[in-house]
Design an enzyme around this catalytic site. Structure first.
Site, PDB file in Angstrom:
ATOM      1  N   THR A 141      49.112  -6.650 -65.052  1.00  0.00           N
ATOM      2  CA  THR A 141      48.952  -7.984 -64.450  1.00  0.00           C
ATOM      3  C   THR A 141      47.938  -7.859 -63.309  1.00  0.00           C
ATOM      4  O   THR A 141      48.298  -7.952 -62.141  1.00  0.00           O
ATOM      5  CB  THR A 141      50.289  -8.530 -63.900  1.00  0.00           C
ATOM      6  OG1 THR A 141      50.867  -7.547 -63.027  1.00  0.00           O
ATOM      7  CG2 THR A 141      51.264  -8.839 -64.996  1.00  0.00           C
TER       8      THR A 141
ATOM      9  N   THR B 161      54.871  -6.534 -63.094  1.00  0.00           N
ATOM     10  CA  THR B 161      55.063  -7.311 -61.866  1.00  0.00           C
ATOM     11  C   THR B 161      54.514  -8.719 -62.100  1.00  0.00           C
ATOM     12  O   THR B 161      53.309  -8.889 -62.295  1.00  0.00           O
ATOM     13  CB  THR B 161      54.335  -6.628 -60.698  1.00  0.00           C
ATOM     14  OG1 THR B 161      54.910  -5.336 -60.549  1.00  0.00           O
ATOM     15  CG2 THR B 161      54.466  -7.420 -59.407  1.00  0.00           C
TER      16      THR B 161
ATOM     17  N   GLU C 139      53.567   6.021 -57.940  1.00  0.00           N
ATOM     18  CA  GLU C 139      52.732   6.972 -58.660  1.00  0.00           C
ATOM     19  C   GLU C 139      52.887   8.335 -57.995  1.00  0.00           C
ATOM     20  O   GLU C 139      53.020   8.426 -56.775  1.00  0.00           O
ATOM     21  CB  GLU C 139      51.257   6.536 -58.624  1.00  0.00           C
ATOM     22  CG  GLU C 139      51.041   5.278 -59.428  1.00  0.00           C
ATOM     23  CD  GLU C 139      49.574   4.932 -59.612  1.00  0.00           C
ATOM     24  OE1 GLU C 139      48.714   5.796 -59.397  1.00  0.00           O
ATOM     25  OE2 GLU C 139      49.309   3.777 -59.976  1.00  0.00           O
TER      26      GLU C 139
ATOM     27  N   LYS D  14      60.653  -8.083 -56.245  1.00  0.00           N
ATOM     28  CA  LYS D  14      59.590  -7.091 -56.452  1.00  0.00           C
ATOM     29  C   LYS D  14      58.423  -7.318 -55.484  1.00  0.00           C
ATOM     30  O   LYS D  14      57.943  -6.397 -54.813  1.00  0.00           O
ATOM     31  CB  LYS D  14      59.113  -7.172 -57.909  1.00  0.00           C
ATOM     32  CG  LYS D  14      57.854  -6.432 -58.210  1.00  0.00           C
ATOM     33  CD  LYS D  14      58.036  -4.942 -58.078  1.00  0.00           C
ATOM     34  CE  LYS D  14      56.706  -4.218 -58.136  1.00  0.00           C
ATOM     35  NZ  LYS D  14      56.831  -2.790 -58.154  1.00  0.00           N
TER      36      LYS D  14
ATOM     37  N   GLY E  24      46.181   1.627 -50.382  1.00  0.00           N
ATOM     38  CA  GLY E  24      45.372   1.288 -51.554  1.00  0.00           C
ATOM     39  C   GLY E  24      46.262   1.321 -52.783  1.00  0.00           C
ATOM     40  O   GLY E  24      47.477   1.164 -52.673  1.00  0.00           O
TER      41      GLY E  24
ATOM     42  N   CYS F 278      48.982  -1.383 -56.758  1.00  0.00           N
ATOM     43  CA  CYS F 278      50.075  -2.343 -56.535  1.00  0.00           C
ATOM     44  C   CYS F 278      49.968  -3.128 -55.228  1.00  0.00           C
ATOM     45  O   CYS F 278      49.886  -4.348 -55.250  1.00  0.00           O
ATOM     46  CB  CYS F 278      51.404  -1.611 -56.582  1.00  0.00           C
ATOM     47  SG  CYS F 278      51.610  -0.748 -58.136  1.00  0.00           S
TER      48      CYS F 278
ATOM     49  N   ARG G 276      42.164   3.183 -57.995  1.00  0.00           N
ATOM     50  CA  ARG G 276      42.136   1.740 -57.735  1.00  0.00           C
ATOM     51  C   ARG G 276      42.362   1.421 -56.257  1.00  0.00           C
ATOM     52  O   ARG G 276      43.333   1.886 -55.658  1.00  0.00           O
ATOM     53  CB  ARG G 276      43.169   1.032 -58.616  1.00  0.00           C
ATOM     54  CG  ARG G 276      42.680   0.892 -60.045  1.00  0.00           C
ATOM     55  CD  ARG G 276      43.719   0.292 -60.939  1.00  0.00           C
ATOM     56  NE  ARG G 276      44.761   1.260 -61.269  1.00  0.00           N
ATOM     57  CZ  ARG G 276      45.797   0.978 -62.058  1.00  0.00           C
ATOM     58  NH1 ARG G 276      45.923  -0.226 -62.572  1.00  0.00           N
ATOM     59  NH2 ARG G 276      46.702   1.898 -62.336  1.00  0.00           N
TER      60      ARG G 276
HETATM   61  C1  UGA Z   1      54.096   1.266 -54.592  1.00  0.00           C
HETATM   62  C2  UGA Z   1      55.571   1.193 -54.158  1.00  0.00           C
HETATM   63  O1  UGA Z   1      55.855   2.225 -53.213  1.00  0.00           O
HETATM   64  C3  UGA Z   1      56.496   1.348 -55.353  1.00  0.00           C
HETATM   65  O2  UGA Z   1      57.848   1.177 -54.955  1.00  0.00           O
HETATM   66  C4  UGA Z   1      56.131   0.275 -56.390  1.00  0.00           C
HETATM   67  O3  UGA Z   1      56.910   0.394 -57.571  1.00  0.00           O
HETATM   68  C5  UGA Z   1      54.672   0.423 -56.780  1.00  0.00           C
HETATM   69  O4  UGA Z   1      53.864   0.278 -55.593  1.00  0.00           O
HETATM   70  C6  UGA Z   1      54.364  -0.664 -57.780  1.00  0.00           C
HETATM   71  O5  UGA Z   1      54.477  -1.841 -57.448  1.00  0.00           O
HETATM   72  O6  UGA Z   1      54.144  -0.328 -58.950  1.00  0.00           O
HETATM   73  P1  UGA Z   1      52.399   3.266 -55.179  1.00  0.00           P
HETATM   74  O7  UGA Z   1      51.340   2.216 -55.113  1.00  0.00           O
HETATM   75  O8  UGA Z   1      52.438   4.194 -56.337  1.00  0.00           O
HETATM   76  O9  UGA Z   1      53.872   2.571 -55.116  1.00  0.00           O
HETATM   77  O10 UGA Z   1      52.247   4.184 -53.899  1.00  0.00           O
HETATM   78  P2  UGA Z   1      52.883   4.298 -52.441  1.00  0.00           P
HETATM   79  O11 UGA Z   1      53.473   5.635 -52.292  1.00  0.00           O
HETATM   80  O12 UGA Z   1      53.742   3.144 -52.121  1.00  0.00           O
HETATM   81  O13 UGA Z   1      51.557   4.239 -51.532  1.00  0.00           O
HETATM   82  C7  UGA Z   1      50.731   3.079 -51.491  1.00  0.00           C
HETATM   83  C8  UGA Z   1      49.649   3.234 -50.452  1.00  0.00           C
HETATM   84  O14 UGA Z   1      50.207   3.207 -49.143  1.00  0.00           O
HETATM   85  C9  UGA Z   1      48.871   4.546 -50.557  1.00  0.00           C
HETATM   86  O15 UGA Z   1      47.514   4.270 -50.315  1.00  0.00           O
HETATM   87  C10 UGA Z   1      49.467   5.386 -49.447  1.00  0.00           C
HETATM   88  O16 UGA Z   1      48.584   6.373 -48.958  1.00  0.00           O
HETATM   89  C11 UGA Z   1      49.758   4.327 -48.406  1.00  0.00           C
HETATM   90  N1  UGA Z   1      50.816   4.726 -47.450  1.00  0.00           N
HETATM   91  C12 UGA Z   1      52.096   4.885 -47.863  1.00  0.00           C
HETATM   92  C13 UGA Z   1      50.485   4.903 -46.115  1.00  0.00           C
HETATM   93  O17 UGA Z   1      49.308   4.753 -45.704  1.00  0.00           O
HETATM   94  N2  UGA Z   1      51.473   5.225 -45.224  1.00  0.00           N
HETATM   95  C14 UGA Z   1      52.758   5.393 -45.616  1.00  0.00           C
HETATM   96  O18 UGA Z   1      53.612   5.675 -44.748  1.00  0.00           O
HETATM   97  C15 UGA Z   1      53.081   5.222 -46.958  1.00  0.00           C
END
Ligand code: UGA
Length: 440
Positions: free
Chosen positions: A86, A122, A155, A207, A260, A263, A331
């Site tokens: 999506t 989503t 991820e 979500k 980034g 999601c 992405r």
């Molecule tokens: C995120 C959510 O954490 C998941 O619960 C959700 O299922 C997923 O999106 C989705 O909707 O499919 P994801 O995008 O894989 O998961 O990665 P995250 O670990 O959440 O990190 C996202 C971004 O935030 C990354 O760029 C990461 O570096 C950044 N981040 C994360 C920070 O800058 N600081 C933090 O403390 C945590």
């Protein structure tokens, strides 16, 4: 239980293989014949720790197979998950639901017997209603229940997240469907993972609200980090100091170059659009989006400042290109904006990433790819850590000092301590921490 997963991308593949591992009989379907052919040979379309092994085990056990044929597997299934993409719709940021609706039409034409149609993609509030309408229009005889069951996988930790979820959210209004979903998740239910049954619209909103809240939490600490730099405080200690308050919680308080991935950027935008359409704007989320967009570019300027304000003709080595470690996903990675800003300033950028370089070639132009961190740093005027891969956590600083043209380290993930780096004669800049290098 017989399960069909429509869409064998990130969510579909991970969920499909995990359901198979629970003992269900799963077919992962995708329109991309090349992808299905590769999966049949054991070649994964994405990098995700543990995935290849789990797929191999479940294929061998006869519980998991791959197909391009929706008809046969849907006709045979108790539950059909929709796990197609999506993406943000070009131009307005709304979620593009064309793949979801196309899947619904195709499923409707082939269902036999009572079947659950479960949206895992989503999707904005109300999508389940539209999916139900499409199915009833396409096949008025179909005996289906349309369910919302969002995924919360990260991820890089997706299999672990699937098997040990904080909660499972199920939006449902049909008792028969409730029984089937309880059966689908029985192994987790036995492990006491909370199963939260809600109305379908509520589940769809949970979500988005979860992702938007996490994006906002990260953005909050990123702004506090900027303030820390101005007032001489340490953001890591602030995070710990506030995170120990159980009402706040310690997770997602790591300051960095901005969030980034596939999601947070798209989901925050889609939620903000939905809220505007309903005349109930989410101003905190709108502000989060704009702060985060600006931050990625500001990080490029931070690197330029660390190098002395001018990067023209200088060689800048960037370690980590993916939006986070343990994925090959590029992405909306902060690295893209950072590198662009450096290139606009005239820098020659060399990049290295353990898994992301192939995907990086499709979104970043004019950089040289190195074979490892040291090859990237060779002759560089600065080394910038953008993504905190484990292999960057214990770099040999003495070796780097010898091979770099200038000993400047910009650590956008705060994986080092000032004292240990400065001791090696580096100028060290990080996020939201007193810059001791400036004081030596
Ligand atoms: C995120 C959510 O954490 C998941 O619960 C959700 O299922 C997923 O999106 C989705 O909707 O499919 P994801 O995008 O894989 O998961 O990665 P995250 O670990 O959440 O990190 C996202 C971004 O935030 C990354 O760029 C990461 O570096 C950044 N981040 C994360 C920070 O800058 N600081 C933090 O403390 C945590």
């Amino acid at each position: 239980m017989k399960v069909t997963m429509i869409g064998s991308g990130y969510v579909g593949l991970v969920s499909g293989v995990c359901f198979a591992d629970f003992g269900h009989d799963v077919v992962c379907v995708d329109k991309d014949a090349g992808k299905i052919e590769a999966l049949r040979k054991g070649v994964m379309p994405i990098y995700e720790p543990g995935l290849e092994q789990l797929v191999a085990t479940n294929v061998k056990a006869g519980r998991l197979s791959f197909s391009t044929d929706v008809e046969t597997s849907v006709a045979d299934s108790d539950v059909v998950f929709i796990a197609v993409g999506t993406p943000s719709r070009r131009g307005d940021g709304h979620a593009d639901l064309s793949y979801v609706y196309a899947a619904a039409r195709e499923i409707a034409a082939h269902v036999k017997g009572f079947t659950l149609i479960v949206t895992k993609s989503t999707v904005p509030v109300g999508t389940g209603d539209e999916v139900e309408r499409i199915i009833r229009d396409t096949n008025p005889e179909a005996d289906v229940a349309v369910v919302s069951n969002p995924e919360f996988l990260r991820e890089g930790a997706a299999i672990e997240d699937f098997k040990r979820p904080d909660r499972i959210v199920i939006g449902i209004s049909d008792d028969r469907a409730r029984e089937v979903m309880t059966e689908v998740y029985r192994p987790l239910y036995l492990n006491q993972a909370p199963l939260l049954f809600t109305e379908r619209r509520t589940s769809e909103l949970i979500k988005y609200a979860a992702n938007a809240f996490l994006a906002m939490k990260i953005t909050f600490i990123n702004e506090v980090a900027d303030l820390c730099e101005k007032v001489g405080a340490n953001v890591q200690e602030v995070s710990r100091g506030i995170g120990l308050d159980g009402r706040i919680g310690a997770k997602f308080l790591h300051a960095g170059p901005g969030y980034g991935g596939s999601c947070f950027p798209k989901d925050t935008l889609a939620l903000a659009k939905t809220a505007q359409d309903h005349d109930s704007p989410l101003r905190l989320i709108e502000t989060t989006i704009s702060i985060n967009d600006n931050r990625k570019r500001a990080m490029g300027r931070k690197v330029i400042a660390a190098v002395g304000g001018e990067v023209r003709g200088k060689k800048i080595a960037v370690l980590g290109l993916t939006f986070k470690p343990n994925t090959d996903d590029m992405r909306d990675s902060p690295a893209i904006s950072i590198i662009r800003t450096l290139q606009d300033g005239g820098a020659n950028v060399v990049g290295y990433d353990p898994e992301g370089m192939e995907n990086a070639t499709t979104v970043i132009d004019d950089i040289v790819y190195a074979k490892d961190a040291y090859a990237a740093a060779d002759g560089a005027d600065a080394l910038v850590i953008v993504t905190e891969w484990n292999q960057f956590r214990a770099l040999d600083m003495a070796r780097l000092k010898k091979i770099m043209a200038n000993p400047i380290l910009v650590d956008l993930r705060n994986i080092y301590r000032h004292d240990e780096i400065v001791r090696h004669g580096f100028h060290y800049t990080s996020i939201g921490r007193p810059d001791l290098a400036e004081k030596t």
